[in-house]
Design an enzyme around this catalytic site. Structure first.
Site, PDB file in Angstrom:
ATOM      1  N   LYS A  47       0.814  -1.198   0.000  1.00  0.00           N
ATOM      2  CA  LYS A  47       0.000   0.000   0.000  1.00  0.00           C
ATOM      3  C   LYS A  47       0.853   1.255   0.000  1.00  0.00           C
ATOM      4  O   LYS A  47       0.380   2.350  -0.234  1.00  0.00           O
ATOM      5  CB  LYS A  47      -0.866   0.020   1.285  1.00  0.00           C
ATOM      6  CG  LYS A  47      -1.704  -1.203   1.484  1.00  0.00           C
ATOM      7  CD  LYS A  47      -2.292  -1.155   2.933  1.00  0.00           C
ATOM      8  CE  LYS A  47      -2.777  -2.508   3.313  1.00  0.00           C
ATOM      9  NZ  LYS A  47      -3.112  -2.606   4.739  1.00  0.00           N
ATOM     10  N   GLY A  48       2.150   1.077   0.305  1.00  0.00           N
ATOM     11  CA  GLY A  48       3.021   2.222   0.554  1.00  0.00           C
ATOM     12  C   GLY A  48       3.116   3.224  -0.583  1.00  0.00           C
ATOM     13  O   GLY A  48       3.286   4.423  -0.358  1.00  0.00           O
ATOM     14  N   GLU A 103       7.615   3.015  -6.402  1.00  0.00           N
ATOM     15  CA  GLU A 103       7.786   2.563  -5.021  1.00  0.00           C
ATOM     16  C   GLU A 103       7.925   3.744  -4.064  1.00  0.00           C
ATOM     17  O   GLU A 103       8.330   4.837  -4.459  1.00  0.00           O
ATOM     18  CB  GLU A 103       9.039   1.679  -4.912  1.00  0.00           C
ATOM     19  CG  GLU A 103       8.757   0.196  -4.826  1.00  0.00           C
ATOM     20  CD  GLU A 103       8.104  -0.233  -3.510  1.00  0.00           C
ATOM     21  OE1 GLU A 103       7.403   0.562  -2.853  1.00  0.00           O
ATOM     22  OE2 GLU A 103       8.290  -1.394  -3.147  1.00  0.00           O
ATOM     23  N   ASP A 107      14.599  -0.505   0.872  1.00  0.00           N
ATOM     24  CA  ASP A 107      15.464  -0.719   2.033  1.00  0.00           C
ATOM     25  C   ASP A 107      16.514  -1.754   1.637  1.00  0.00           C
ATOM     26  O   ASP A 107      17.586  -1.404   1.144  1.00  0.00           O
ATOM     27  CB  ASP A 107      14.595  -1.165   3.208  1.00  0.00           C
ATOM     28  CG  ASP A 107      15.396  -1.413   4.473  1.00  0.00           C
ATOM     29  OD1 ASP A 107      16.625  -1.220   4.451  1.00  0.00           O
ATOM     30  OD2 ASP A 107      14.795  -1.793   5.501  1.00  0.00           O
ATOM     31  N   LYS A 135      17.223   3.676   1.030  1.00  0.00           N
ATOM     32  CA  LYS A 135      18.116   3.561   2.184  1.00  0.00           C
ATOM     33  C   LYS A 135      19.480   3.017   1.739  1.00  0.00           C
ATOM     34  O   LYS A 135      19.587   2.402   0.682  1.00  0.00           O
ATOM     35  CB  LYS A 135      17.486   2.633   3.231  1.00  0.00           C
ATOM     36  CG  LYS A 135      16.299   3.259   3.959  1.00  0.00           C
ATOM     37  CD  LYS A 135      15.869   2.371   5.107  1.00  0.00           C
ATOM     38  CE  LYS A 135      14.661   2.930   5.805  1.00  0.00           C
ATOM     39  NZ  LYS A 135      14.199   2.026   6.881  1.00  0.00           N
ATOM     40  N   PHE A 156      14.179   4.168  10.484  1.00  0.00           N
ATOM     41  CA  PHE A 156      12.803   3.836  10.150  1.00  0.00           C
ATOM     42  C   PHE A 156      11.996   5.125  10.016  1.00  0.00           C
ATOM     43  O   PHE A 156      11.972   5.945  10.918  1.00  0.00           O
ATOM     44  CB  PHE A 156      12.192   2.921  11.210  1.00  0.00           C
ATOM     45  CG  PHE A 156      10.886   2.337  10.766  1.00  0.00           C
ATOM     46  CD1 PHE A 156      10.862   1.269   9.879  1.00  0.00           C
ATOM     47  CD2 PHE A 156       9.679   2.861  11.208  1.00  0.00           C
ATOM     48  CE1 PHE A 156       9.655   0.734   9.445  1.00  0.00           C
ATOM     49  CE2 PHE A 156       8.469   2.338  10.772  1.00  0.00           C
ATOM     50  CZ  PHE A 156       8.460   1.271   9.885  1.00  0.00           C
ATOM     51  N   VAL A 157      11.342   5.290   8.885  1.00  0.00           N
ATOM     52  CA  VAL A 157      10.583   6.516   8.624  1.00  0.00           C
ATOM     53  C   VAL A 157       9.112   6.194   8.344  1.00  0.00           C
ATOM     54  O   VAL A 157       8.780   5.080   7.932  1.00  0.00           O
ATOM     55  CB  VAL A 157      11.173   7.314   7.433  1.00  0.00           C
ATOM     56  CG1 VAL A 157      12.538   7.864   7.793  1.00  0.00           C
ATOM     57  CG2 VAL A 157      11.257   6.454   6.176  1.00  0.00           C
ATOM     58  N   ASP A 163       4.136   3.302   6.622  1.00  0.00           N
ATOM     59  CA  ASP A 163       3.416   3.085   7.875  1.00  0.00           C
ATOM     60  C   ASP A 163       4.290   2.511   8.980  1.00  0.00           C
ATOM     61  O   ASP A 163       5.364   1.961   8.740  1.00  0.00           O
ATOM     62  CB  ASP A 163       2.258   2.115   7.646  1.00  0.00           C
ATOM     63  CG  ASP A 163       2.753   0.668   7.468  1.00  0.00           C
ATOM     64  OD1 ASP A 163       3.595   0.436   6.578  1.00  0.00           O
ATOM     65  OD2 ASP A 163       2.324  -0.203   8.243  1.00  0.00           O
ATOM     66  N   ARG A 169       0.418   6.615   7.407  1.00  0.00           N
ATOM     67  CA  ARG A 169       0.498   6.694   5.946  1.00  0.00           C
ATOM     68  C   ARG A 169      -0.016   8.040   5.432  1.00  0.00           C
ATOM     69  O   ARG A 169       0.387   8.509   4.380  1.00  0.00           O
ATOM     70  CB  ARG A 169      -0.341   5.586   5.294  1.00  0.00           C
ATOM     71  CG  ARG A 169       0.163   4.180   5.524  1.00  0.00           C
ATOM     72  CD  ARG A 169      -0.583   3.219   4.607  1.00  0.00           C
ATOM     73  NE  ARG A 169      -0.462   1.825   5.005  1.00  0.00           N
ATOM     74  CZ  ARG A 169       0.544   1.017   4.681  1.00  0.00           C
ATOM     75  NH1 ARG A 169       1.549   1.472   3.969  1.00  0.00           N
ATOM     76  NH2 ARG A 169       0.558  -0.239   5.063  1.00  0.00           N
TER      77      ARG A 169
HETATM   78  P1  IMP Z   1      12.872  -4.038   1.254  1.00  0.00           P
HETATM   79  O1  IMP Z   1      12.434  -5.337   0.630  1.00  0.00           O
HETATM   80  O2  IMP Z   1      13.784  -4.244   2.427  1.00  0.00           O
HETATM   81  O3  IMP Z   1      13.459  -3.070   0.254  1.00  0.00           O
HETATM   82  O4  IMP Z   1      11.568  -3.411   1.899  1.00  0.00           O
HETATM   83  C1  IMP Z   1      10.717  -2.662   1.123  1.00  0.00           C
HETATM   84  C2  IMP Z   1       9.427  -2.354   1.847  1.00  0.00           C
HETATM   85  O5  IMP Z   1       9.576  -2.343   3.245  1.00  0.00           O
HETATM   86  C3  IMP Z   1       8.960  -0.951   1.485  1.00  0.00           C
HETATM   87  O6  IMP Z   1       8.210  -0.951   0.292  1.00  0.00           O
HETATM   88  C4  IMP Z   1       8.162  -0.576   2.694  1.00  0.00           C
HETATM   89  O7  IMP Z   1       6.856  -1.052   2.581  1.00  0.00           O
HETATM   90  C5  IMP Z   1       8.886  -1.261   3.822  1.00  0.00           C
HETATM   91  N1  IMP Z   1       9.841  -0.350   4.492  1.00  0.00           N
HETATM   92  C6  IMP Z   1      11.197  -0.312   4.356  1.00  0.00           C
HETATM   93  N2  IMP Z   1      11.743   0.657   5.112  1.00  0.00           N
HETATM   94  C7  IMP Z   1      10.703   1.268   5.726  1.00  0.00           C
HETATM   95  C8  IMP Z   1      10.617   2.391   6.642  1.00  0.00           C
HETATM   96  O8  IMP Z   1      11.611   3.033   7.045  1.00  0.00           O
HETATM   97  N3  IMP Z   1       9.366   2.725   7.036  1.00  0.00           N
HETATM   98  C9  IMP Z   1       8.243   2.063   6.638  1.00  0.00           C
HETATM   99  N4  IMP Z   1       8.281   1.025   5.794  1.00  0.00           N
HETATM  100  C10 IMP Z   1       9.496   0.623   5.342  1.00  0.00           C
HETATM  101 MG    MG Z   2       6.394  -0.481  -0.387  1.00  0.00          MG
END
Ligand code: IMP
Ligand code: MG
Length: 186
Positions: A47-48, A103, A107, A135, A156-157, A163, A169
């Protein structure tokens, strides 16, 4: 303290509403230029990415189509698991299509790397990524990210689609949470 005032839960504003909107216009201008004369299918990750998609799509001065995918990777915590479960697949046949994934944040990039491989395997003509936030960990990603709004520290943001336990959100800015939020959550 009024519990309905969500901005009271912020420790700091990392990126303001104005900064986000200016950056989205910049990203849209770059995409318009790069995709001149080609159809683009924007694929938002629920949903982000809802807020980024809504503003980014409207900043584009051209026709686009939009579709959505949803997968679980995070649960309600703050650590990426890398485990991908599809909750909602594309409605669109992407064979021969130029796909631009939209996106909110990258992270580890684990889930996104998986999505890119998945979309390429379905015969898309091209698959690129546009993310508002990135990140430091994401530089290790095998797939390259063509459009990046802001590189942010490894914190963490929340806000602007992002969220913590499904909350925050709807903040217009991106910020970090005050310690009391985590301690109240137990
Ligand atoms: P990744 O697979 O580690 O890149 O994670 C990606 C997903 O994790 C993002 O699309 C977000 O939904 C969530 N996410 C990663 N970092 C944060 C954060 O700092 N705050 C909130 N959601 C996060
Ligand atoms: Mg996302």
């Amino acid at each position: 303290m009024d519990p309905d005032q969500i901005d009271h839960d912020l420790k700091a504003v990392l990126i303001s509403e104005d900064q986000i909107q200016a950056k989205i216009r910049e990203l849209a201008a770059a995409v318009e230029k790069d995709y001149d004369g080609r159809d683009v299918l924007l694929v938002g990750v629920l949903k982000g990415a809802v807020m980024v998609m809504a503003d980014f799509a409207r900043a584009l001065d051209r026709h686009v189509e939009m579709d959505w995918v949803a997968y679980s990777s995070y649960g309600s915590g703050t650590q990426s698991s890398g485990v991908v479960r599809i909750l909602k697949d594309l409605d669109t046949d992407i064979t021969g299509r130029d796909v631009l994934i939209v996106e909110d944040i990258i992270d580890t990039g684990l889930t996104l790397s998986w999505l890119v491989a998945n979309l390429r395997s379905r015969g898309a003509a091209s698959v690129e990524i546009c993310t508002l936030l990135r990140k430091p960990e994401a530089v290790k990603m095998a797939v390259s990210v063509k459009y990046v709004g802001f590189d942010i520290p490894d914190e963490f943001v929340v806000g602007y689609g992002l969220d913590y336990g499904e909350k925050y959100r709807n903040l217009r800015c991106v910020g970090t949470l005050a310690p009391h939020v985590y301690s109240d959550a137990g």
